[in-house]
Design a protein around this motif. Structure first.
Motif, PDB file in Angstrom:
ATOM      1  N   GLU A 184      34.217  48.706  29.028  1.00  0.00           N
ATOM      2  CA  GLU A 184      33.253  48.422  27.972  1.00  0.00           C
ATOM      3  C   GLU A 184      32.002  47.730  28.490  1.00  0.00           C
ATOM      4  OE1 GLU A 184      33.210  46.389  23.526  1.00  0.00           O
ATOM      5  OE2 GLU A 184      34.589  45.631  25.045  1.00  0.00           O
ATOM      6  N   ALA A 185      32.170  46.705  29.316  1.00  0.00           N
ATOM      7  CA  ALA A 185      31.030  45.888  29.741  1.00  0.00           C
ATOM      8  C   ALA A 185      30.503  46.236  31.127  1.00  0.00           C
ATOM      9  CB  ALA A 185      31.418  44.405  29.713  1.00  0.00           C
ATOM     10  N   GLY A 186      31.321  46.944  31.924  1.00  0.00           N
ATOM     11  CA  GLY A 186      30.950  47.231  33.292  1.00  0.00           C
ATOM     12  C   GLY A 186      31.492  46.170  34.235  1.00  0.00           C
ATOM     13  N   PRO A 187      31.683  46.511  35.518  1.00  0.00           N
ATOM     14  CA  PRO A 187      32.298  45.569  36.460  1.00  0.00           C
ATOM     15  C   PRO A 187      31.476  44.308  36.701  1.00  0.00           C
ATOM     16  CG  PRO A 187      31.469  47.519  37.597  1.00  0.00           C
ATOM     17  CD  PRO A 187      31.391  47.808  36.125  1.00  0.00           C
ATOM     18  N   GLU A 188      30.157  44.381  36.643  1.00  0.00           N
ATOM     19  CA  GLU A 188      29.332  43.199  36.903  1.00  0.00           C
ATOM     20  C   GLU A 188      29.269  42.300  35.673  1.00  0.00           C
ATOM     21  OE1 GLU A 188      25.522  44.153  38.473  1.00  0.00           O
ATOM     22  OE2 GLU A 188      26.331  45.293  40.164  1.00  0.00           O
ATOM     23  N   ASN A 189      28.949  42.858  34.531  1.00  0.00           N
ATOM     24  CA  ASN A 189      28.841  42.046  33.316  1.00  0.00           C
ATOM     25  C   ASN A 189      30.189  41.468  32.886  1.00  0.00           C
ATOM     26  OD1 ASN A 189      26.077  42.512  33.101  1.00  0.00           O
ATOM     27  ND2 ASN A 189      26.343  44.319  31.803  1.00  0.00           N
ATOM     28  N   GLY A 190      31.257  42.176  33.222  1.00  0.00           N
ATOM     29  CA  GLY A 190      32.583  41.706  32.810  1.00  0.00           C
ATOM     30  C   GLY A 190      33.334  40.950  33.881  1.00  0.00           C
ATOM     31  N   ALA A 191      32.673  40.673  35.026  1.00  0.00           N
ATOM     32  CA  ALA A 191      33.368  40.118  36.189  1.00  0.00           C
ATOM     33  C   ALA A 191      34.088  38.813  35.889  1.00  0.00           C
ATOM     34  CB  ALA A 191      32.386  39.922  37.336  1.00  0.00           C
ATOM     35  N   GLU A 192      33.437  37.899  35.169  1.00  0.00           N
ATOM     36  CA  GLU A 192      34.048  36.593  34.909  1.00  0.00           C
ATOM     37  C   GLU A 192      35.305  36.728  34.055  1.00  0.00           C
ATOM     38  OE1 GLU A 192      32.898  32.187  33.055  1.00  0.00           O
ATOM     39  OE2 GLU A 192      31.331  33.695  33.389  1.00  0.00           O
ATOM     40  N   ARG A 193      35.221  37.534  32.999  1.00  0.00           N
ATOM     41  CA  ARG A 193      36.403  37.733  32.147  1.00  0.00           C
ATOM     42  C   ARG A 193      37.504  38.452  32.903  1.00  0.00           C
ATOM     43  NH1 ARG A 193      34.876  40.885  27.074  1.00  0.00           N
ATOM     44  NH2 ARG A 193      33.003  41.442  28.245  1.00  0.00           N
ATOM     45  N   ILE A 194      37.128  39.445  33.700  1.00  0.00           N
ATOM     46  CA  ILE A 194      38.118  40.195  34.473  1.00  0.00           C
ATOM     47  C   ILE A 194      38.864  39.264  35.416  1.00  0.00           C
ATOM     48  CG2 ILE A 194      38.396  41.933  36.283  1.00  0.00           C
ATOM     49  CD1 ILE A 194      36.068  43.480  34.903  1.00  0.00           C
ATOM     50  N   ASP A 195      38.135  38.423  36.137  1.00  0.00           N
ATOM     51  CA  ASP A 195      38.782  37.491  37.062  1.00  0.00           C
ATOM     52  C   ASP A 195      39.715  36.529  36.321  1.00  0.00           C
ATOM     53  OD1 ASP A 195      37.659  38.576  39.309  1.00  0.00           O
ATOM     54  OD2 ASP A 195      36.056  37.093  39.490  1.00  0.00           O
ATOM     55  N   GLY A 196      39.318  36.134  35.128  1.00  0.00           N
ATOM     56  CA  GLY A 196      40.185  35.261  34.339  1.00  0.00           C
ATOM     57  C   GLY A 196      41.488  35.933  33.969  1.00  0.00           C
ATOM     58  N   TYR A 197      41.410  37.197  33.554  1.00  0.00           N
ATOM     59  CA  TYR A 197      42.629  37.942  33.217  1.00  0.00           C
ATOM     60  C   TYR A 197      43.522  38.109  34.452  1.00  0.00           C
ATOM     61  CZ  TYR A 197      40.427  39.301  28.769  1.00  0.00           C
ATOM     62  OH  TYR A 197      39.835  39.305  27.526  1.00  0.00           O
ATOM     63  N   LEU A 198      42.906  38.418  35.609  1.00  0.00           N
ATOM     64  CA  LEU A 198      43.678  38.617  36.831  1.00  0.00           C
ATOM     65  C   LEU A 198      44.373  37.329  37.271  1.00  0.00           C
ATOM     66  CD1 LEU A 198      41.162  40.803  38.876  1.00  0.00           C
ATOM     67  CD2 LEU A 198      43.239  41.587  37.744  1.00  0.00           C
ATOM     68  N   ALA A 199      43.661  36.233  37.182  1.00  0.00           N
ATOM     69  CA  ALA A 199      44.233  34.948  37.609  1.00  0.00           C
ATOM     70  C   ALA A 199      45.431  34.582  36.726  1.00  0.00           C
ATOM     71  CB  ALA A 199      43.176  33.854  37.551  1.00  0.00           C
ATOM     72  N   GLU A 200      45.291  34.784  35.434  1.00  0.00           N
ATOM     73  CA  GLU A 200      46.404  34.454  34.540  1.00  0.00           C
ATOM     74  C   GLU A 200      47.589  35.391  34.775  1.00  0.00           C
ATOM     75  OE1 GLU A 200      47.440  33.719  29.801  1.00  0.00           O
ATOM     76  OE2 GLU A 200      45.387  34.267  30.396  1.00  0.00           O
ATOM     77  N   ALA A 201      47.311  36.675  34.985  1.00  0.00           N
ATOM     78  CA  ALA A 201      48.382  37.638  35.233  1.00  0.00           C
ATOM     79  C   ALA A 201      49.135  37.295  36.523  1.00  0.00           C
ATOM     80  CB  ALA A 201      47.817  39.049  35.319  1.00  0.00           C
ATOM     81  N   GLU A 202      48.391  36.945  37.579  1.00  0.00           N
ATOM     82  CA  GLU A 202      49.032  36.582  38.842  1.00  0.00           C
ATOM     83  C   GLU A 202      49.935  35.370  38.660  1.00  0.00           C
ATOM     84  OE1 GLU A 202      47.675  36.050  43.471  1.00  0.00           O
ATOM     85  OE2 GLU A 202      46.446  35.086  41.936  1.00  0.00           O
ATOM     86  N   ALA A 203      49.450  34.363  37.934  1.00  0.00           N
ATOM     87  CA  ALA A 203      50.252  33.163  37.707  1.00  0.00           C
ATOM     88  C   ALA A 203      51.515  33.478  36.918  1.00  0.00           C
ATOM     89  CB  ALA A 203      49.414  32.120  36.963  1.00  0.00           C
ATOM     90  N   LEU A 204      51.429  34.363  35.954  1.00  0.00           N
ATOM     91  CA  LEU A 204      52.601  34.730  35.151  1.00  0.00           C
ATOM     92  C   LEU A 204      53.642  35.463  35.997  1.00  0.00           C
ATOM     93  CD1 LEU A 204      50.803  35.846  31.883  1.00  0.00           C
ATOM     94  CD2 LEU A 204      52.402  33.940  32.084  1.00  0.00           C
ATOM     95  N   LEU A 205      53.194  36.328  36.877  1.00  0.00           N
ATOM     96  CA  LEU A 205      54.130  37.051  37.742  1.00  0.00           C
ATOM     97  C   LEU A 205      54.775  36.121  38.770  1.00  0.00           C
ATOM     98  CD1 LEU A 205      52.109  40.345  38.282  1.00  0.00           C
ATOM     99  CD2 LEU A 205      54.217  40.078  36.960  1.00  0.00           C
ATOM    100  N   ASP A 206      54.158  34.972  39.001  1.00  0.00           N
ATOM    101  CA  ASP A 206      54.723  33.972  39.916  1.00  0.00           C
ATOM    102  C   ASP A 206      55.615  32.966  39.190  1.00  0.00           C
ATOM    103  OD1 ASP A 206      53.427  35.080  42.060  1.00  0.00           O
ATOM    104  OD2 ASP A 206      51.731  33.689  42.016  1.00  0.00           O
ATOM    105  N   THR A 207      55.827  33.155  37.888  1.00  0.00           N
ATOM    106  CA  THR A 207      56.605  32.196  37.108  1.00  0.00           C
ATOM    107  C   THR A 207      57.968  31.958  37.742  1.00  0.00           C
ATOM    108  OG1 THR A 207      55.509  32.845  35.052  1.00  0.00           O
ATOM    109  CG2 THR A 207      57.635  31.715  34.853  1.00  0.00           C
ATOM    110  N   GLU A 208      58.289  30.711  37.968  1.00  0.00           N
ATOM    111  CA  GLU A 208      59.563  30.364  38.588  1.00  0.00           C
ATOM    112  C   GLU A 208      60.717  30.711  37.651  1.00  0.00           C
ATOM    113  OE1 GLU A 208      61.718  26.463  40.654  1.00  0.00           O
ATOM    114  OE2 GLU A 208      59.621  26.385  40.012  1.00  0.00           O
ATOM    115  N   GLY A 209      61.762  31.292  38.221  1.00  0.00           N
ATOM    116  CA  GLY A 209      62.956  31.592  37.448  1.00  0.00           C
ATOM    117  C   GLY A 209      63.007  32.992  36.868  1.00  0.00           C
ATOM    118  N   LEU A 210      61.938  33.782  37.011  1.00  0.00           N
ATOM    119  CA  LEU A 210      61.990  35.153  36.514  1.00  0.00           C
ATOM    120  C   LEU A 210      63.018  35.954  37.306  1.00  0.00           C
ATOM    121  CD1 LEU A 210      58.252  36.230  36.008  1.00  0.00           C
ATOM    122  CD2 LEU A 210      59.958  35.760  34.237  1.00  0.00           C
TER     123      LEU A 210
END
Length: 276
Positions: A210-236
């Motif tokens: 929708e926004a393009g890789p440059e305009n959406g970069a900050e939101r995209i990085d936020g989603y990626l960071a949260e997803a990575e942390a969730l996949l690292d959740t201890e005990g999964l």
């Protein structure tokens, strides 16, 4: 096919004693729970060919014994298997067979029917029949929201899959709202972190589209960071499902230049499959 120790199995290995009381004498139900359990064992080893043989065997058993519900269960699993194997012809045939069987069973309006619609829609979407998929998702949503509690995890899966379809049709606002509804449902589930991570990566893709890789970069990085942390959740549980999610998520991280995360998720998936 073999058991977990490598011993060849015959049909009798799967069959369970059945009480003949209160059962139509012409119908011999297959042991659906055991069929799915064995399927999960094959998938946990990434053994697609064994999984296919297993399902084909039990489809034939259900057909010969007059077990329509058993046939529908197996066909639903076949849709998912062939979708993962990227075998469009077989997947779409399983979709057609499942929908025809479900309609003939007159189970419309039930959760079972809604689940069949979702599986069929996901098969359609995987092979380019997006408009048809959306129609089925809308039908399933009507059933699920009527029959299930608002925090039922099956609603989370429906919202996520329906949102992917809407995003592909550039219906971004409705898709984004459904992604957030999916996350809201999955946050209430124990061990729901992998599914939330998948949805967050879907939101990253929506933002890029929708926004393009440059305009959406900050939101995209936020989603990626949260997803990575969730996949690292201890005990999964580091099981076959977790391995599948890691495989699914890894290339998305790579697409956005998160190469260390991509390689780590591939490593985890490979380690789980080797151990199985």
């Amino acid at each position: 096919m073999n058991d977990v120790n490598g011993r060849p199995l015959s049909g009798e290995d799967y069959k369970e004693p059945q009480c003949l009381l209160n059962m139509h004498p012409e119908i011999r139900p297959i042991p659906a729970g055991r069929v799915i359990e064995k399927l999960d064992q094959h998938l946990s080893r990434n053994d697609w060919s064994a999984a296919e043989r297993h399902l084909r065997y039990w489809l034939a058993e259900a057909e010969s014994s007059g077990d329509a519900r058993g046939r529908l269960t197996v066909l639903n699993e076949m849709i998912g298997l062939y979708r993962k194997m990227n075998r469009g012809q077989e997947c779409l045939q399983a979709v057609a067979d499942a929908l025809a069987l479900a309609d003939g069973m007159e189970i419309g309006g039930t959760v079972s029917y809604g689940t069949t619609l979702i599986n069929a829609a996901t098969g359609y979407r995987a092979f380019g029949r997006t408009e048809e998929a959306l129609k089925l998702y809308r039908g399933a949503r009507s059933i699920y929201e009527t029959c299930l509690q608002p925090d039922d995890e099956r609603l989370g899966g429906l919202y996520n899959n329906m949102a992917v379809t809407l995003s592909g049709l550039k219906e971004y606002r409705e898709a984004e709202a459904l992604y957030h509804k999916a996350i809201g449902v999955m946050r209430k589930q124990a061990g729901g972190e992998p599914e939330i991570a998948v949805t967050l990566l879907n939101l990253a893709d929506l933002t890029e589209a929708e926004a393009g890789p440059e305009n959406g970069a900050e939101r995209i990085d936020g989603y990626l960071a949260e997803a990575e942390a969730l996949l690292d959740t201890e005990g999964l549980p580091r099981d076959g499902h977790y391995a599948f999610v890691c495989e699914k998520c890894a290339p998305v991280f790579g697409h956005y230049g998160w190469f260390a995360a991509e390689q780590e998720l591939k490593r985890r998936a490979g380690e789980i499959y080797e151990r199985a």
